[in-house]
Design a protein around this motif. Structure first.
Motif, PDB file in Angstrom:
ATOM      1  N   GLU A  35     -11.995 -50.143 -53.808  1.00 40.99           N
ATOM      2  CA  GLU A  35     -12.733 -49.242 -54.967  1.00 40.99           C
ATOM      3  C   GLU A  35     -13.268 -49.980 -55.813  1.00 40.99           C
ATOM      4  OE1 GLU A  35     -11.929 -45.927 -53.971  1.00 40.99           O
ATOM      5  OE2 GLU A  35     -10.822 -46.885 -52.057  1.00 40.99           O
ATOM      6  N   ARG A  36     -14.089 -49.168 -56.765  1.00 42.56           N
ATOM      7  CA  ARG A  36     -14.671 -49.831 -57.896  1.00 42.56           C
ATOM      8  C   ARG A  36     -15.285 -51.158 -57.494  1.00 42.56           C
ATOM      9  NH1 ARG A  36     -10.061 -48.526 -62.788  1.00 42.56           N
ATOM     10  NH2 ARG A  36     -10.383 -46.171 -62.383  1.00 42.56           N
ATOM     11  N   PRO A  37     -16.256 -51.260 -56.567  1.00 42.66           N
ATOM     12  CA  PRO A  37     -16.927 -52.460 -56.239  1.00 42.66           C
ATOM     13  C   PRO A  37     -17.837 -52.997 -57.590  1.00 42.66           C
ATOM     14  CG  PRO A  37     -17.809 -50.759 -55.200  1.00 42.66           C
ATOM     15  CD  PRO A  37     -16.397 -50.039 -55.750  1.00 42.66           C
ATOM     16  N   LEU A  38     -17.894 -54.131 -57.774  1.00 43.68           N
ATOM     17  CA  LEU A  38     -18.685 -54.696 -58.748  1.00 43.68           C
ATOM     18  C   LEU A  38     -20.434 -54.423 -58.589  1.00 43.68           C
ATOM     19  CD1 LEU A  38     -18.717 -56.202 -61.447  1.00 43.68           C
ATOM     20  CD2 LEU A  38     -19.315 -58.287 -60.176  1.00 43.68           C
ATOM     21  N   ASP A  39     -20.602 -54.445 -57.166  1.00 43.03           N
ATOM     22  CA  ASP A  39     -22.001 -54.212 -56.903  1.00 43.03           C
ATOM     23  C   ASP A  39     -22.011 -53.121 -55.767  1.00 43.03           C
ATOM     24  OD1 ASP A  39     -24.550 -53.921 -55.558  1.00 43.03           O
ATOM     25  OD2 ASP A  39     -24.772 -56.120 -55.485  1.00 43.03           O
ATOM     26  N   PRO A  40     -22.533 -52.120 -55.790  1.00 43.92           N
ATOM     27  CA  PRO A  40     -22.382 -50.990 -54.808  1.00 43.92           C
ATOM     28  C   PRO A  40     -22.910 -51.034 -53.597  1.00 43.92           C
ATOM     29  CG  PRO A  40     -23.513 -50.010 -56.724  1.00 43.92           C
ATOM     30  CD  PRO A  40     -23.025 -51.465 -56.919  1.00 43.92           C
ATOM     31  N   ALA A  41     -23.952 -51.755 -53.369  1.00 45.60           N
ATOM     32  CA  ALA A  41     -24.786 -52.053 -52.413  1.00 45.60           C
ATOM     33  C   ALA A  41     -23.941 -52.426 -50.985  1.00 45.60           C
ATOM     34  CB  ALA A  41     -26.014 -53.344 -52.605  1.00 45.60           C
ATOM     35  N   HIS A  42     -24.700 -52.221 -50.013  1.00 43.65           N
ATOM     36  CA  HIS A  42     -23.953 -52.372 -48.529  1.00 43.65           C
ATOM     37  C   HIS A  42     -24.616 -53.444 -48.074  1.00 43.65           C
ATOM     38  CE1 HIS A  42     -22.453 -48.285 -49.642  1.00 43.65           C
ATOM     39  NE2 HIS A  42     -23.607 -47.907 -49.452  1.00 43.65           N
ATOM     40  N   ASN A  43     -24.427 -54.671 -48.554  1.00 45.76           N
ATOM     41  CA  ASN A  43     -24.920 -55.887 -47.833  1.00 45.76           C
ATOM     42  C   ASN A  43     -24.215 -57.020 -48.266  1.00 45.76           C
ATOM     43  OD1 ASN A  43     -26.062 -56.681 -50.485  1.00 45.76           O
ATOM     44  ND2 ASN A  43     -27.610 -55.518 -50.361  1.00 45.76           N
ATOM     45  N   GLU A  44     -24.464 -58.070 -47.253  1.00 40.74           N
ATOM     46  CA  GLU A  44     -23.504 -59.330 -47.737  1.00 40.74           C
ATOM     47  C   GLU A  44     -23.575 -59.963 -48.752  1.00 40.74           C
ATOM     48  OE1 GLU A  44     -21.913 -60.992 -45.357  1.00 40.74           O
ATOM     49  OE2 GLU A  44     -22.473 -60.115 -43.727  1.00 40.74           O
ATOM     50  N   GLU A  45     -24.643 -59.834 -49.737  1.00 33.15           N
ATOM     51  CA  GLU A  45     -24.817 -60.137 -51.181  1.00 33.15           C
ATOM     52  C   GLU A  45     -23.892 -59.437 -51.910  1.00 33.15           C
ATOM     53  OE1 GLU A  45     -28.113 -60.951 -54.426  1.00 33.15           O
ATOM     54  OE2 GLU A  45     -28.731 -59.969 -52.674  1.00 33.15           O
ATOM     55  N   ALA A  46     -23.751 -58.178 -51.929  1.00 35.62           N
ATOM     56  CA  ALA A  46     -22.867 -57.452 -52.552  1.00 35.62           C
ATOM     57  C   ALA A  46     -21.607 -57.595 -52.192  1.00 35.62           C
ATOM     58  CB  ALA A  46     -23.253 -55.994 -52.387  1.00 35.62           C
ATOM     59  N   TRP A  47     -21.037 -57.726 -50.908  1.00 38.66           N
ATOM     60  CA  TRP A  47     -19.890 -57.795 -50.387  1.00 38.66           C
ATOM     61  C   TRP A  47     -19.416 -59.165 -50.804  1.00 38.66           C
ATOM     62  CZ3 TRP A  47     -21.851 -56.611 -44.838  1.00 38.66           C
ATOM     63  CH2 TRP A  47     -22.025 -55.209 -44.691  1.00 38.66           C
TER      64      TRP A  47
END
Lengths: 469, 188
Positions: free
Chosen positions: B163-175
């Motif tokens: 929950e509450r991800p810092l970066d909501p994108a769906h890619n390696e960088e965001a993860w």
């Protein structure tokens, strides 16, 4: 190839054809109980109480029984509904249920050879040849009358080949209950033709962030009538139903740390935190099918372990696991003797089966790099779970002895949180295959995938309700 | 911390922090480092100019007055850095150890500092497993701070899982950004 179903008319015989398992059923049945809700049922006498029908319940979808549904005019002397809306809702919902099941192929009305005025409900006047000519093997007749806010629906299931009446029901309901009437009769039709009732009169609890925060919702199993149950303006997760369908336990960050909360669906403001001492993390509640136990996972000072507590007495949870690894996501076997859960004790998340009474643990999954989210089928024959394939999570099923591992979903996107219908025939899950996360249905063999939610938010964490009694 | 002179201890801590910033050559941090302002009331101990990188010096001078009153908590908070993890892992990596040491020094400079460690995961995997994994990450960070000398009673933890991800994108960088522990200095 062996047909996937058979309809035999021998007395008192079950058959095994081509190695396919057949279920026998009898038309002799108990009268349904009056329900506590507005809906009431009258069971009328089945005319052919000795008929036997056989249908393969294990491979829906491969050969479907052709079936026609016809809505007749209101009974003579009964007041017709002001418009056809109620009748249309009942017919539409019933057709959808039958289609979802995978057992039936419903025929389009434009191939019908008779008008609805030509068919008489009772005493029955039906030209069965006109139905068999278009390929129908079963015929459902519906008739609804409206009075004030009340509706009364009669429904018959007829065997076109023999002209036998298989079941005849009368439902009384408020007109708002029309959809439930259709679901109830779909359960009945499924029971008559497969031996096991359907589970269409059920609901799905889930989480949606449509309002900006993750709240708990419930809707009919077919996606109709979503209703928001919480307004905590926090994060709600992981709902699970009590076996009587009256309570939902879920996880929420309402008081900062994730904790279990119990929502009584019959109480006005009946939300209470469970096990407040189990902090900083308490989550993943799961009731045993007999309602005696509630299992959950909690992290006290170290890693996350499994606990169970007698459902009536929330005071002394019993610890079920003790090791250095993460142990989460308990799901009970239908007999309550086993529990499947997730642990990373072998270095990555895998499924394990625990016997809570003696603490014995057996590893279930060995393939795949990430196995989690197990749900034990109410029929007991399979465990649905998620496994990482390539970069995406897909739903699998496996027997509790580790054999017959099968991938049920495929394609882009993640597929998560499988939850079984109470008859074990359908699985609801969440997926972001079309962008945002939504809920989808499929049959237990992975066929018949259909989307249930269409809102702007993310819908996740579905939990199928028990059958209504 | 039971120092008889908390303010002095606080001042010392800030000095150490600034020294560390200088030592690690963290030019980016120089822009927000509040060191000089906070230690000014203490009088004598303002050696920052000598040890901090030269680039930081000018900007610190320019900020000196405003932060004395209200900015203290916020600015200390700004010094607490996140640590990051590999997928499905909760072990503290070497880079994270250095950050934890820095965070510890920052916290040591605050009298009776209480910190909340928030554990996060990337979106992959199940909600339940990620809640447990986030908790393990928070526990690992807590244990490391305690091993450095932090009072365990002043550290609390919460896992947000995915929950509450810092970066909501769906890619390696965001993860990679979202697999973290965040440190919150609690207000008293």
């Amino acid at each position: 190839m062996d047909p996937s179903y058979a309809r035999l008319r021998e007395k008192g015989k079950s058959s095994k054809v081509g190695g396919t398992r057949r279920r026998r059923f009898s038309l002799l049945k108990a009268f349904p109980r009056w329900t506590a809700l507005t809906l009431s049922i009258l069971c009328l006498l089945p005319l052919s109480a000795f008929a036997k029908v056989y249908i393969d319940i294990d491979s829906p979808g491969s050969r479907r029984l052709p079936l026609a549904v016809l809505t007749l005019k209101a009974a003579p002397g009964g007041s017709p509904c002001p418009d056809r809306q109620v009748e249309e809702v009942i017919e539409k919902v019933l057709l959808n249920d039958l289609d979802v099941s995978g057992y039936f192929r419903t025929l389009a009305p434009d191939v019908f050879l008779v008008e609805r005025d030509q068919v008489k409900f009772y005493p029955a006047k039906i030209d069965y040849r006109a139905w068999s000519l278009i390929g129908a093997e079963a015929l459902i007749l519906l008739r609804t009358t409206c009075k004030g806010g009340q509706i009364e629906t009669e429904a018959q299931l007829l065997d076109v080949l023999t002209g036998k009446l298989l079941t005849w029901k009368r439902y009384k309901s408020e007109s708002a209950g029309a959809r439930r009437v259709a679901h109830r009769f779909a359960n009945e039709v499924t029971k008559e033709l497969t031996g096991v009732p359907g589970a269409f009169d059920t609901r799905i609890a889930y989480i949606s962030n449509a309002t900006g925060s993750k709240e708990l919702y419930v809707m009919d199993y077919d996606g109709n009538g979503p209703r928001k149950l919480t307004a905590l303006h926090s994060i709600c997760l992981s709902p699970a139903w009590s076996p009587d369908g009256r309570k939902i336990v879920f996880t929420s960050f309402w008081k900062r740390n994730p904790a279990l909360y119990l929502l009584d669906l019959r109480g006005a403001s009946a939300l209470k935190q469970m096990f407040p001492g189990f902090s900083p993390l308490c989550s993943g509640g799961a009731w045993s099918a007999d309602g005696k136990w509630l299992a959950f996972s909690a992290s006290l000072d170290g890693n996350t372990e499994l606990f169970r507590v007698p459902a009536g007495d929330g005071t002394r949870p019993q610890r079920l696991t003790k090791n250095w690894a993460i142990d989460v996501s308990p799901s009970w076997s239908p007999d309550g003797k086993h529990m499947v859960f997730v642990s990373d004790r072998a270095g990555r998340p895998d499924l394990y089966i625990l016997q809570p009474d003696n603490g014995k643990i057996m590893r279930l999954t060995f393939e795949g790099s990430y196995n989690a989210g197990p749900a034990w089928s109410p029929r007991g024959d399979a465990i649905a779970y998620v496994s990482r394939v390539g970069g995406a999570f897909q739903i699998f099923r496996i027997r509790s002895d580790g054999t017959d591992r099968r991938q049920l979903t495929e394609g882009a996107g993640d597929h998560l949180k499988p939850s079984w219908s109470p008859d074990g025939r359908l699985i609801v899950f969440s997926s972001n295959r079309e962008g945002s996360s939504d809920l989808y249905l499929m049959r237990a063999d992975g066929t018949g995938v259909r989307r249930l939610t269409w809102g702007p938010g993310d819908e996740t964490d579905p939990a199928w309700s028990p059958a209504r009694r | 911390m039971n120092s008889e002179n908390p303010r002095r201890k606080f001042v010392m801590g800030v000095v150490i922090v600034m020294a560390l910033f200088g030592f690690f050559g963290c030019a980016k941090k120089g822009q927000v480092a509040p060191g000089p302002e906070e230690i000014e009331p203490g009088g004598a101990e303002t050696p920052v100019g000598g040890e901090a990188p030269g680039t930081a010096g000018e900007e610190e001078q320019g900020l000196s007055e405003e932060t004395l009153q209200a900015g203290t908590h916020q600015e200390i908070q700004a010094q607490l850095e996140d640590i990051h993890f590999d997928f499905d892992k909760y072990n503290i990596q070497p880079a994270a150890r250095l950050i934890l040491k820095k965070n510890y020094e920052v916290l040591r400079g605050v009298p009776n500092a209480e910190v909340l460690i928030e554990g996060f995961c990337d979106e992959r995997g199940t909600v339940e497993y990620n809640l447990a994994l986030g908790q393990r990450r928070a526990n690992a960070a807590r244990d490391y701070l305690v091993s450095l000398g932090m009072d365990a009673g002043r550290v609390s933890t919460v896992s947000y899982g995915e929950e509450r991800p810092l970066d909501p994108a769906h890619n390696e960088e965001a993860w990679a950004k979202n697999r973290r522990c965040h440190f919150v200095l609690l207000k008293k």
